[in-house]
Design an enzyme around this catalytic site. Structure first.
Site, PDB file in Angstrom:
ATOM      1  N   ASP A  85     -12.413  25.316 -62.491  1.00  0.00           N
ATOM      2  CA  ASP A  85     -13.010  26.545 -61.790  1.00  0.00           C
ATOM      3  C   ASP A  85     -14.280  26.858 -62.735  1.00  0.00           C
ATOM      4  OD1 ASP A  85     -13.638  28.219 -59.872  1.00  0.00           O
ATOM      5  OD2 ASP A  85     -12.155  29.651 -60.301  1.00  0.00           O
ATOM      6  N   GLU A  96     -21.464  25.749 -52.840  1.00  0.00           N
ATOM      7  CA  GLU A  96     -21.086  26.866 -51.919  1.00  0.00           C
ATOM      8  C   GLU A  96     -22.393  27.091 -51.020  1.00  0.00           C
ATOM      9  OE1 GLU A  96     -18.902  30.835 -51.510  1.00  0.00           O
ATOM     10  OE2 GLU A  96     -18.629  29.576 -53.223  1.00  0.00           O
ATOM     11  N   LYS A 106     -18.607  24.279 -49.629  1.00  0.00           N
ATOM     12  CA  LYS A 106     -17.891  25.461 -49.639  1.00  0.00           C
ATOM     13  C   LYS A 106     -18.604  26.401 -48.474  1.00  0.00           C
ATOM     14  CE  LYS A 106     -15.857  27.218 -53.140  1.00  0.00           C
ATOM     15  NZ  LYS A 106     -15.893  27.738 -54.876  1.00  0.00           N
ATOM     16  N   THR A 125     -13.462  28.692 -48.301  1.00  0.00           N
ATOM     17  CA  THR A 125     -13.098  29.618 -49.571  1.00  0.00           C
ATOM     18  C   THR A 125     -13.167  31.227 -48.833  1.00  0.00           C
ATOM     19  OG1 THR A 125     -13.911  30.335 -51.689  1.00  0.00           O
ATOM     20  CG2 THR A 125     -15.637  30.114 -49.987  1.00  0.00           C
ATOM     21  N   PHE A 141      -6.857  32.565 -52.117  1.00  0.00           N
ATOM     22  CA  PHE A 141      -7.175  33.360 -53.625  1.00  0.00           C
ATOM     23  C   PHE A 141      -6.011  33.995 -54.052  1.00  0.00           C
ATOM     24  CE2 PHE A 141     -12.200  33.616 -54.184  1.00  0.00           C
ATOM     25  CZ  PHE A 141     -12.244  32.299 -53.802  1.00  0.00           C
TER      26      PHE A 141
END
Length: 308
Positions: free
Chosen positions: A17, A89, A125, A149, A171
């Site tokens: 990440d 993303e 994403k 996400t 998350f």
């Protein structure tokens, strides 16, 4: 004794990440993910200076295009040091506009195509709004795989599975943050609400034979990671990966197919929005996450604008 990192890799695909390809080369994950916040940090790394300058050339003042080019350029560099995929993303400010998400996703894929990067190495994403999930459903049918996400609720997870998305990123840490602040409890182990959320989703997917990959994200500590050992994938920051590598204790598998899960929901839009409305944590954290990513996107664009 092997490290907990190596033990984890035997049961879970480890994803980095971060947007720092030097850190990625060091920790050796299979896949990597980026987002506007990580790209903003990457823009400050000296090694990316030339990439940043190259991305603004020939953009004719289009800062959005320059931003997408930078995201893809960072993705290209990361793909040189990982065997798997990079997640890139879509602008979070488009999260409530299905057509706009599709348009931006197509541009990202075109940029990767021009760079000689195949679709099999890229995940797009998208925020897990109703509109984002609908865009992902269309992209998947086009052969463009997606990573949904900012996922905080069971309703989001159920809708994503029904839409046939490739992967979701629930998350963990942000769910934990909300409950810790709301209730004043410092949750640990299996009592952690973020851990419980991912465990519930994982069991639901496996019990109903969904193929969507569950990738736990946003970790605050090692215990959260250890409680989700066995999850399909976990995306972990380099500092926590380093801590796992330094720990030689035994790592027990916590998640595995075969556990009981709830019946399929098959939510329509009204049901999705009602369940989302009923979940204060998910509603607040989704909105907050989109705002945070939007602010970091604006900062990145301001940095690029200064170079145009």
């Amino acid at each position: 004794m092997t490290s907990k990192l190596e033990q984890l890799k035997q049961m879970t695909t480890v994803v980095a990440d971060t947007g720092d390809f030097e850190a990625i080369a060091r920790v050796k994950p299979v896949d990597a993910t980026t987002n506007p916040s990580l790209l903003l940090k990457a823009a400050a790394i000296p090694a990316y200076a030339e990439l940043l300058n190259a991305c603004v050339s020939d953009c004719k003042g289009d800062v959005g295009l320059a931003s997408d080019r930078f995201g893809v350029a960072v993705g290209q560099e990361i793909l040189k040091v990982i065997p798997g995929r990079i997640s890139t993303e879509v602008d979070a400010r488009l999260s409530f506009d299905t057509d706009a998400v599709l348009k931006r996703a197509h541009r990202l894929i075109e940029l990767y195509d021009k760079a000689g990067i195949g679709r099999d190495r890229v995940l797009i994403k998208i925020a897990s709004t109703w509109e984002g999930i609908r865009a992902a459903e269309i992209l998947e049918k086009e052969g463009i795989q997606t990573n949904l996400t900012l996922l905080f609720s069971f309703a989001q997870a159920a809708a994503c599975a029904d839409a046939g998305v490739f992967l979701i990123s629930p998350f963990v840490g942000r769910i934990y943050d909300w409950y810790k602040k709301a209730n004043g409890n410092d949750y640990t182990g299996a009592d952690d609400p973020g851990v419980q959320s991912v465990t519930r989703i994982y069991n639901y997917y496996k019990a109903n034979d969904y193929k969507t990959v569950v990738m736990g994200a946003s970790f605050r500590n090692l215990n959260q990671i250890e409680q989700l050992a066995g999850c399909d994938r976990l995306t972990i920051s380099p500092d926590l990966i380093d801590k796992l590598a330094a720990d030689t204790g035994k790592l027990e598998r916590k998640l595995a197919p075969g556990h009981a899960g709830e019946a399929r929901l098959n939510l329509n839009e009204a049901q999705f929005r009602w369940l989302s409305n009923e979940d204060a944590m998910a509603t607040e954290k989704l909105a907050e996450g989109i705002r945070q990513f939007a602010r970091d996107q604006e900062k990145l664009e301001a940095l690029l604008q200064a170079k145009l």
